[in-house]
Design a protein around this motif. Sequence first.
Motif, PDB file in Angstrom:
ATOM      1  N   LEU A  10       0.851  -1.185   0.000  1.00  0.00           N
ATOM      2  CA  LEU A  10       0.000   0.000   0.000  1.00  0.00           C
ATOM      3  C   LEU A  10       0.885   1.233   0.000  1.00  0.00           C
ATOM      4  O   LEU A  10       1.742   1.388   0.878  1.00  0.00           O
ATOM      5  CB  LEU A  10      -0.913   0.020   1.227  1.00  0.00           C
ATOM      6  CG  LEU A  10      -1.748   1.297   1.437  1.00  0.00           C
ATOM      7  CD1 LEU A  10      -2.715   1.512   0.275  1.00  0.00           C
ATOM      8  CD2 LEU A  10      -2.491   1.239   2.775  1.00  0.00           C
ATOM      9  N   VAL A  11       0.699   2.099  -0.988  1.00  0.00           N
ATOM     10  CA  VAL A  11       1.435   3.357  -1.088  1.00  0.00           C
ATOM     11  C   VAL A  11       0.446   4.491  -0.825  1.00  0.00           C
ATOM     12  O   VAL A  11      -0.581   4.586  -1.490  1.00  0.00           O
ATOM     13  CB  VAL A  11       2.077   3.515  -2.478  1.00  0.00           C
ATOM     14  CG1 VAL A  11       2.732   4.885  -2.627  1.00  0.00           C
ATOM     15  CG2 VAL A  11       3.100   2.402  -2.713  1.00  0.00           C
ATOM     16  N   VAL A  12       0.741   5.328   0.170  1.00  0.00           N
ATOM     17  CA  VAL A  12      -0.172   6.406   0.560  1.00  0.00           C
ATOM     18  C   VAL A  12       0.518   7.747   0.333  1.00  0.00           C
ATOM     19  O   VAL A  12       1.595   8.003   0.888  1.00  0.00           O
ATOM     20  CB  VAL A  12      -0.600   6.277   2.037  1.00  0.00           C
ATOM     21  CG1 VAL A  12      -1.657   7.338   2.368  1.00  0.00           C
ATOM     22  CG2 VAL A  12      -1.149   4.891   2.325  1.00  0.00           C
ATOM     23  N   VAL A  13      -0.107   8.599  -0.493  1.00  0.00           N
ATOM     24  CA  VAL A  13       0.500   9.870  -0.876  1.00  0.00           C
ATOM     25  C   VAL A  13      -0.521  11.001  -0.742  1.00  0.00           C
ATOM     26  O   VAL A  13      -1.702  10.765  -0.480  1.00  0.00           O
ATOM     27  CB  VAL A  13       1.051   9.813  -2.317  1.00  0.00           C
ATOM     28  CG1 VAL A  13       2.174   8.786  -2.416  1.00  0.00           C
ATOM     29  CG2 VAL A  13      -0.061   9.494  -3.319  1.00  0.00           C
ATOM     30  N   ALA A  14      -0.070  12.218  -0.943  1.00  0.00           N
ATOM     31  CA  ALA A  14      -0.926  13.391  -0.774  1.00  0.00           C
ATOM     32  C   ALA A  14      -1.587  13.839  -2.070  1.00  0.00           C
ATOM     33  O   ALA A  14      -2.749  14.243  -2.071  1.00  0.00           O
ATOM     34  CB  ALA A  14      -0.118  14.545  -0.182  1.00  0.00           C
ATOM     35  N   HIS A  15      -0.840  13.810  -3.182  1.00  0.00           N
ATOM     36  CA  HIS A  15      -1.331  14.360  -4.449  1.00  0.00           C
ATOM     37  C   HIS A  15      -1.062  13.401  -5.600  1.00  0.00           C
ATOM     38  O   HIS A  15      -0.084  12.652  -5.563  1.00  0.00           O
ATOM     39  CB  HIS A  15      -0.608  15.679  -4.786  1.00  0.00           C
ATOM     40  CG  HIS A  15      -0.448  16.612  -3.645  1.00  0.00           C
ATOM     41  ND1 HIS A  15       0.752  16.769  -2.977  1.00  0.00           N
ATOM     42  CD2 HIS A  15      -1.342  17.432  -3.038  1.00  0.00           C
ATOM     43  CE1 HIS A  15       0.591  17.654  -2.001  1.00  0.00           C
ATOM     44  NE2 HIS A  15      -0.661  18.067  -2.012  1.00  0.00           N
ATOM     45  N   PRO A  16      -1.905  13.452  -6.647  1.00  0.00           N
ATOM     46  CA  PRO A  16      -1.535  12.754  -7.872  1.00  0.00           C
ATOM     47  C   PRO A  16      -0.171  13.274  -8.352  1.00  0.00           C
ATOM     48  O   PRO A  16       0.054  14.481  -8.368  1.00  0.00           O
ATOM     49  CB  PRO A  16      -2.650  13.163  -8.851  1.00  0.00           C
ATOM     50  CG  PRO A  16      -3.814  13.504  -7.981  1.00  0.00           C
ATOM     51  CD  PRO A  16      -3.213  14.142  -6.760  1.00  0.00           C
ATOM     52  N   VAL A  37      -0.466  -4.106  -5.691  1.00  0.00           N
ATOM     53  CA  VAL A  37      -0.135  -2.742  -5.273  1.00  0.00           C
ATOM     54  C   VAL A  37      -1.381  -1.859  -5.295  1.00  0.00           C
ATOM     55  O   VAL A  37      -2.053  -1.755  -6.324  1.00  0.00           O
ATOM     56  CB  VAL A  37       0.951  -2.117  -6.173  1.00  0.00           C
ATOM     57  CG1 VAL A  37       1.304  -0.714  -5.675  1.00  0.00           C
ATOM     58  CG2 VAL A  37       2.191  -3.001  -6.216  1.00  0.00           C
ATOM     59  N   THR A  38      -1.656  -1.216  -4.165  1.00  0.00           N
ATOM     60  CA  THR A  38      -2.728  -0.231  -4.066  1.00  0.00           C
ATOM     61  C   THR A  38      -2.102   1.125  -3.786  1.00  0.00           C
ATOM     62  O   THR A  38      -1.199   1.239  -2.941  1.00  0.00           O
ATOM     63  CB  THR A  38      -3.698  -0.577  -2.924  1.00  0.00           C
ATOM     64  OG1 THR A  38      -4.305  -1.847  -3.188  1.00  0.00           O
ATOM     65  CG2 THR A  38      -4.787   0.486  -2.787  1.00  0.00           C
ATOM     66  N   VAL A  39      -2.575   2.152  -4.479  1.00  0.00           N
ATOM     67  CA  VAL A  39      -2.164   3.527  -4.199  1.00  0.00           C
ATOM     68  C   VAL A  39      -3.361   4.273  -3.628  1.00  0.00           C
ATOM     69  O   VAL A  39      -4.442   4.281  -4.221  1.00  0.00           O
ATOM     70  CB  VAL A  39      -1.652   4.244  -5.463  1.00  0.00           C
ATOM     71  CG1 VAL A  39      -1.474   5.742  -5.196  1.00  0.00           C
ATOM     72  CG2 VAL A  39      -0.329   3.638  -5.919  1.00  0.00           C
ATOM     73  N   CYS A  40      -3.164   4.885  -2.480  1.00  0.00           N
ATOM     74  CA  CYS A  40      -4.170   5.742  -1.857  1.00  0.00           C
ATOM     75  C   CYS A  40      -3.680   7.180  -1.947  1.00  0.00           C
ATOM     76  O   CYS A  40      -2.576   7.489  -1.485  1.00  0.00           O
ATOM     77  CB  CYS A  40      -4.390   5.344  -0.398  1.00  0.00           C
ATOM     78  SG  CYS A  40      -5.466   6.470   0.520  1.00  0.00           S
ATOM     79  N   CYS A  41      -4.484   8.042  -2.546  1.00  0.00           N
ATOM     80  CA  CYS A  41      -4.117   9.446  -2.717  1.00  0.00           C
ATOM     81  C   CYS A  41      -5.125  10.301  -1.958  1.00  0.00           C
ATOM     82  O   CYS A  41      -6.331  10.175  -2.141  1.00  0.00           O
ATOM     83  CB  CYS A  41      -4.121   9.803  -4.202  1.00  0.00           C
ATOM     84  SG  CYS A  41      -3.503  11.459  -4.568  1.00  0.00           S
ATOM     85  N   ALA A  42      -4.627  11.195  -1.114  1.00  0.00           N
ATOM     86  CA  ALA A  42      -5.493  11.938  -0.202  1.00  0.00           C
ATOM     87  C   ALA A  42      -6.265  13.067  -0.869  1.00  0.00           C
ATOM     88  O   ALA A  42      -7.337  13.444  -0.402  1.00  0.00           O
ATOM     89  CB  ALA A  42      -4.671  12.494   0.958  1.00  0.00           C
ATOM     90  N   GLU A  80      -4.938  -1.090  -7.862  1.00  0.00           N
ATOM     91  CA  GLU A  80      -6.109  -0.299  -7.475  1.00  0.00           C
ATOM     92  C   GLU A  80      -5.661   1.066  -6.980  1.00  0.00           C
ATOM     93  O   GLU A  80      -4.631   1.182  -6.299  1.00  0.00           O
ATOM     94  CB  GLU A  80      -6.904  -0.996  -6.377  1.00  0.00           C
ATOM     95  CG  GLU A  80      -8.171  -0.260  -5.972  1.00  0.00           C
ATOM     96  CD  GLU A  80      -8.993  -0.979  -4.920  1.00  0.00           C
ATOM     97  OE1 GLU A  80     -10.151  -0.575  -4.691  1.00  0.00           O
ATOM     98  OE2 GLU A  80      -8.479  -1.946  -4.314  1.00  0.00           O
ATOM     99  N   ILE A  81      -6.443   2.077  -7.310  1.00  0.00           N
ATOM    100  CA  ILE A  81      -6.208   3.429  -6.812  1.00  0.00           C
ATOM    101  C   ILE A  81      -7.420   3.851  -5.999  1.00  0.00           C
ATOM    102  O   ILE A  81      -8.563   3.721  -6.450  1.00  0.00           O
ATOM    103  CB  ILE A  81      -5.947   4.408  -7.962  1.00  0.00           C
ATOM    104  CG1 ILE A  81      -4.581   4.115  -8.597  1.00  0.00           C
ATOM    105  CG2 ILE A  81      -6.001   5.859  -7.467  1.00  0.00           C
ATOM    106  CD1 ILE A  81      -4.277   4.903  -9.836  1.00  0.00           C
ATOM    107  N   MET A  82      -7.166   4.346  -4.800  1.00  0.00           N
ATOM    108  CA  MET A  82      -8.221   4.791  -3.902  1.00  0.00           C
ATOM    109  C   MET A  82      -8.008   6.274  -3.595  1.00  0.00           C
ATOM    110  O   MET A  82      -6.893   6.678  -3.240  1.00  0.00           O
ATOM    111  CB  MET A  82      -8.227   3.964  -2.622  1.00  0.00           C
ATOM    112  CG  MET A  82      -8.374   2.473  -2.882  1.00  0.00           C
ATOM    113  SD  MET A  82      -8.272   1.462  -1.374  1.00  0.00           S
ATOM    114  CE  MET A  82      -9.801   1.930  -0.567  1.00  0.00           C
ATOM    115  N   LEU A  83      -9.066   7.063  -3.736  1.00  0.00           N
ATOM    116  CA  LEU A  83      -8.987   8.494  -3.480  1.00  0.00           C
ATOM    117  C   LEU A  83      -9.721   8.840  -2.190  1.00  0.00           C
ATOM    118  O   LEU A  83     -10.850   8.393  -1.971  1.00  0.00           O
ATOM    119  CB  LEU A  83      -9.613   9.283  -4.634  1.00  0.00           C
ATOM    120  CG  LEU A  83      -8.763   9.551  -5.866  1.00  0.00           C
ATOM    121  CD1 LEU A  83      -9.633  10.120  -6.976  1.00  0.00           C
ATOM    122  CD2 LEU A  83      -7.632  10.512  -5.546  1.00  0.00           C
TER     123      LEU A  83
END
Length: 266
Positions: A10-16, A37-42, A80-83
């Motif tokens: 899981l990769v968690v970031v602030a911006h695209p 791999v899942t990316v979570c963008c805040a 997967e990308i989660m916003l």
Amino acid sequence: MTSWSGRRLLVVVAHPDDETFGLGSVIADAASAGADVTVCCATRGEAGEVASRYEVAPGELGAVRVRELHDAGAALGVSEIMLLDFVDSGMVGDADDTTLVGAPLASVVDAVAAVVARVSPDVVVTLDPTGGDGHRDHVRISEATVAATRTAAPRSSIYCGTVTRSMMLRWLDAQQQLHPDAGHLELDRTELGRPDDEITTMLDLGPYLELRQQAIALHSSQRSPFEGMPEDLVDAFLRQAPLVRVEPRWTGGPLETSLLVGDRPA
């Protein structure tokens, strides 16, 4: 290459673009080795600075950047990308309670914790609160991710992707020549980047140079931090990925060369 078969990152970031500009080769390496791999963008990056060659209608930047996030993620191998639903706080200025940095920290932690609980990752990678580029949203999402993971997935390993201070100073010198109006140049040089002796993990990601550059180009609304840089400096940034291991706590020793070295069994 270390096998990630059956593992979840899981990769968690602030911006695209944070996922690509900062952690693209980490993602590509794990995905290529079998990770889910899942990316979570805040945020949707609404406050980003639009590249000079790019035109976007007022109020549409967030939607554009989300599309770029999905395109770059697909290129890197993201499953997967989660916003989340926070607003980009920008580099400076007032930030109300809808923004990532203006919202109560507890609400950001809760939002990330829900993602962590759903993904149940073996490894979580986020940004570095003390060794990045000084963006306040990057600091906030890092703090929230570490707290959320410790609560929602206490056996997950946690890493912060960072930039060494020596590399950050080289980058700022290049930016001064290339983009003297860049907002990053107003930041305190003595506080940027992680001191080199605090790095716990260094990944050799040379095989992903071309793929990383392709993904960077997909964030076409944004000016790449590597744009116009000397090739040797771009190569130095993209060939290796320095990280700091947060959990399990680092007790010293040789640098890790895999994110699975510190992995804890269930």
